[in-house]
Scaffold this motif. Structure first.
Motif, PDB file in Angstrom:
ATOM      1  N   MET A 298     -16.904  12.088   3.402  1.00  0.00           N
ATOM      2  CA  MET A 298     -15.577  11.512   3.194  1.00  0.00           C
ATOM      3  C   MET A 298     -14.776  12.049   2.091  1.00  0.00           C
ATOM      4  N   ALA A 299     -15.494  12.207   0.839  1.00  0.00           N
ATOM      5  CA  ALA A 299     -14.859  12.800  -0.224  1.00  0.00           C
ATOM      6  C   ALA A 299     -14.192  14.243  -0.163  1.00  0.00           C
ATOM      7  N   ALA A 300     -14.971  14.938   0.409  1.00  0.00           N
ATOM      8  CA  ALA A 300     -14.485  16.288   0.528  1.00  0.00           C
ATOM      9  C   ALA A 300     -13.303  16.346   1.677  1.00  0.00           C
ATOM     10  N   ASP A 301     -13.265  15.553   2.757  1.00  0.00           N
ATOM     11  CA  ASP A 301     -12.328  15.545   3.771  1.00  0.00           C
ATOM     12  C   ASP A 301     -10.959  14.936   3.004  1.00  0.00           C
ATOM     13  N   ILE A 302     -11.043  14.046   2.387  1.00  0.00           N
ATOM     14  CA  ILE A 302     -10.033  13.244   1.913  1.00  0.00           C
ATOM     15  C   ILE A 302      -9.558  14.088   0.817  1.00  0.00           C
ATOM     16  N   GLU A 303     -10.132  14.859  -0.200  1.00  0.00           N
ATOM     17  CA  GLU A 303      -9.584  15.707  -1.058  1.00  0.00           C
ATOM     18  C   GLU A 303      -8.753  16.830  -0.222  1.00  0.00           C
ATOM     19  N   GLN A 304      -9.222  17.244   0.799  1.00  0.00           N
ATOM     20  CA  GLN A 304      -8.514  18.400   1.557  1.00  0.00           C
ATOM     21  C   GLN A 304      -7.223  17.610   2.052  1.00  0.00           C
ATOM     22  N   ARG A 305      -7.197  16.628   2.560  1.00  0.00           N
ATOM     23  CA  ARG A 305      -5.982  15.946   3.092  1.00  0.00           C
ATOM     24  C   ARG A 305      -4.949  15.621   1.939  1.00  0.00           C
TER      25      ARG A 305
ATOM     26  N   LEU B 155       0.833  -1.189  -0.124  1.00  0.00           N
ATOM     27  CA  LEU B 155       0.027  -0.211  -0.148  1.00  0.00           C
ATOM     28  C   LEU B 155       0.934   1.310  -0.147  1.00  0.00           C
ATOM     29  N   ARG B 156       2.087   1.105   0.168  1.00  0.00           N
ATOM     30  CA  ARG B 156       2.927   2.351   0.189  1.00  0.00           C
ATOM     31  C   ARG B 156       2.981   2.981  -1.123  1.00  0.00           C
ATOM     32  N   GLY B 157       3.018   4.214  -1.177  1.00  0.00           N
ATOM     33  CA  GLY B 157       3.104   5.113  -2.305  1.00  0.00           C
ATOM     34  C   GLY B 157       1.815   5.685  -2.885  1.00  0.00           C
ATOM     35  N   LYS B 158       0.676   5.216  -2.248  1.00  0.00           N
ATOM     36  CA  LYS B 158      -0.901   5.737  -2.478  1.00  0.00           C
ATOM     37  C   LYS B 158      -1.606   5.650  -1.032  1.00  0.00           C
ATOM     38  N   PHE B 159      -2.856   6.598  -1.099  1.00  0.00           N
ATOM     39  CA  PHE B 159      -3.567   6.555  -0.043  1.00  0.00           C
ATOM     40  C   PHE B 159      -4.310   5.263   0.054  1.00  0.00           C
ATOM     41  N   ALA B 160      -4.757   4.713   1.100  1.00  0.00           N
ATOM     42  CA  ALA B 160      -5.607   3.590   1.306  1.00  0.00           C
ATOM     43  C   ALA B 160      -6.737   4.074   2.226  1.00  0.00           C
ATOM     44  N   LEU B 161      -7.949   3.281   1.670  1.00  0.00           N
ATOM     45  CA  LEU B 161      -8.998   3.454   2.753  1.00  0.00           C
ATOM     46  C   LEU B 161      -9.408   1.747   3.037  1.00  0.00           C
ATOM     47  N   ILE B 162      -9.238   1.859   4.445  1.00  0.00           N
ATOM     48  CA  ILE B 162      -9.352   0.362   4.796  1.00  0.00           C
ATOM     49  C   ILE B 162     -10.654   0.047   5.691  1.00  0.00           C
TER      50      ILE B 162
ATOM     51  N   TYR C  49     -10.679   3.437   7.651  1.00  0.00           N
ATOM     52  CA  TYR C  49      -9.423   3.962   8.046  1.00  0.00           C
ATOM     53  C   TYR C  49      -8.748   4.466   6.937  1.00  0.00           C
ATOM     54  N   PHE C  50      -8.363   5.912   6.846  1.00  0.00           N
ATOM     55  CA  PHE C  50      -7.700   6.622   5.931  1.00  0.00           C
ATOM     56  C   PHE C  50      -6.153   6.624   6.288  1.00  0.00           C
ATOM     57  N   MET C  51      -5.320   5.910   5.498  1.00  0.00           N
ATOM     58  CA  MET C  51      -3.880   5.863   5.712  1.00  0.00           C
ATOM     59  C   MET C  51      -3.077   6.685   4.494  1.00  0.00           C
ATOM     60  N   ASP C  52      -2.083   7.337   5.052  1.00  0.00           N
ATOM     61  CA  ASP C  52      -1.304   8.255   3.836  1.00  0.00           C
ATOM     62  C   ASP C  52      -0.478   7.260   3.016  1.00  0.00           C
ATOM     63  N   PRO C  53       0.190   7.695   1.991  1.00  0.00           N
ATOM     64  CA  PRO C  53       1.325   6.896   1.223  1.00  0.00           C
ATOM     65  C   PRO C  53       2.516   6.493   1.993  1.00  0.00           C
TER      66      PRO C  53
ATOM     67  N   VAL D 166      -4.176   8.918   8.727  1.00  0.00           N
ATOM     68  CA  VAL D 166      -4.585  10.229   8.849  1.00  0.00           C
ATOM     69  C   VAL D 166      -5.914  10.452   9.386  1.00  0.00           C
ATOM     70  N   ASP D 167      -7.233   9.763   9.103  1.00  0.00           N
ATOM     71  CA  ASP D 167      -8.414  10.079   9.867  1.00  0.00           C
ATOM     72  C   ASP D 167      -9.066   8.785   9.727  1.00  0.00           C
ATOM     73  N   VAL D 168     -10.327   8.680  10.448  1.00  0.00           N
ATOM     74  CA  VAL D 168     -11.190   7.617  10.469  1.00  0.00           C
ATOM     75  C   VAL D 168     -12.658   8.127  10.295  1.00  0.00           C
ATOM     76  N   TYR D 169     -13.617   7.496   9.569  1.00  0.00           N
ATOM     77  CA  TYR D 169     -14.713   7.875   9.293  1.00  0.00           C
ATOM     78  C   TYR D 169     -15.720   6.563   9.729  1.00  0.00           C
ATOM     79  N   GLY D 170     -16.764   7.100  10.592  1.00  0.00           N
ATOM     80  CA  GLY D 170     -17.541   6.388  11.176  1.00  0.00           C
ATOM     81  C   GLY D 170     -18.906   6.127  10.198  1.00  0.00           C
ATOM     82  N   LYS D 171     -19.810   5.252  10.941  1.00  0.00           N
ATOM     83  CA  LYS D 171     -21.163   4.894  10.209  1.00  0.00           C
ATOM     84  C   LYS D 171     -22.051   6.201   9.942  1.00  0.00           C
TER      85      LYS D 171
END
Length: 292
Positions: A269-276, A136-143, A248-252, A257-262
């Motif tokens: 999620m899309a707006a927050d991830i874009e800012q990150r 997963l290194r080198g890209k963002f991941a949403l797990i 779980y949002f992880m950086d490269p 980075v952050d976590v998004y609940g139910k």
């Protein structure tokens, strides 16, 4: 010498007496007028006196309205205005300065104070190939952690992740920068083949991971994921797995980075991830985009 007659002398004497009486009457009238009627005042002096009285009254009224001590005194009012000016300065200049400093700290991607989420793991993907955190290194991941037999919550969350990815793929900056990952909490039933079939219902970019019980438990522990299943389950018996509901949002670099609940929507999620991602790129972060 001719002597005047007595009649003539009496007339002359009467005229003299009348003149004396008339002069006395005039003098008496003048004296009476001077005592009863005061002399007229000078108009200019009268006006000046009136102005003086007005100033004294105004000063007295001001002293009544503005006491010499206390919060309503001139000194108290001055201190209040000075304090108000200081507060106004803080909320305009200092507040903007603090906001700029906070933004700069965020752009530095400081990890101080962040929860220790994520870590090494060794699992198997839905194609039967080894897959670790290094892939997963080198890209963002949403797990997301779940299980294939989940009746409602897991499908809803995986659909939400797919919707967020579609929104992000409309932007050239965020397009193809995020790898969605599904990790099972039920490795006894979720084989690579079962996960591959299950993920066909969702976004095509998903990677499904499974492994041995110990491998899955280790990955869940690294991400602080809670999961539990009934202690005694007969063979071929259906059951549900209780687990945490977070993405779980992880950086490269593999950093949390952050976590998004139910309760978070795909749009949020899309707006927050874009800012990150913008913040990550602004400080020189490198992202590997998926080759199509």
């Amino acid at each position: 010498m001719t002597l005047a007659s007595p009649r003539i002398r009496s007339i002359n004497s009467g005229q003299k007496c009348s003149g004396v009486i008339a002069q006395a009457s005039v003098r008496f009238a003048a004296a009476r007028y001077s005592t009863e009627t005061p002399p007229p005042k000078n108009d200019d002096k009268s006006k000046a006196d009136d102005k003086g009285d007005g100033k004294q009254e105004t000063k007295a009224s001001r002293e009544k309205l503005l006491p010499s001590t206390g919060p309503l005194s001139p000194i108290g009012i001055g201190l209040f205005l000075l304090s108000a000016g200081g507060i106004l300065y803080y909320f305009t200049v200092k507040k903007d300065q603090i906001r700029q400093e906070r933004l700069a700290n965020q752009n530095k991607q400081e990890t101080f104070g962040k929860p220790h989420v994520g870590g090494p793991f060794e699992l198997t993907d839905h194609k039967g190939k080894p897959f670790s955190d290094k892939d997963l290194r080198g890209k963002f991941a949403l797990i997301y952690f779940g299980f294939c037999h989940c009746p409602d919550i897991c499908p809803d969350e995986l659909d939400k992740i797919g919707d967020a990815l579609e929104i992000l793929d409309r932007n050239a900056l965020t397009k193809d920068t995020i790898q969605p990952v599904f990790i099972t909490c039920d490795p006894q039933r979720d084989s690579p083949e079962a996960i591959e079939e299950y993920l066909q219902q969702f976004h095509p970019k998903f990677v499904g991971l499974t492994g041995s019980i110990d491998q899955v438990r280790s990955a869940c522990k690294a991400f602080r994921v809670y999961f539990s299943k009934p202690p005694k389950v007969a063979e071929n018996q259906d059951y549900l797995v209780d687990h945490s509901i977070f993405s779980y949002f992880m950086d490269p670099n593999g950093e949390f980075v952050d976590v998004y609940g139910k309760d978070r929507t795909a749009e949020y999620m899309a707006a927050d991830i874009e800012q990150r991602i913008k913040q990550f790129v602004a400080v020189g972060g490198k992202i590997e985009k998926e080759q199509q």
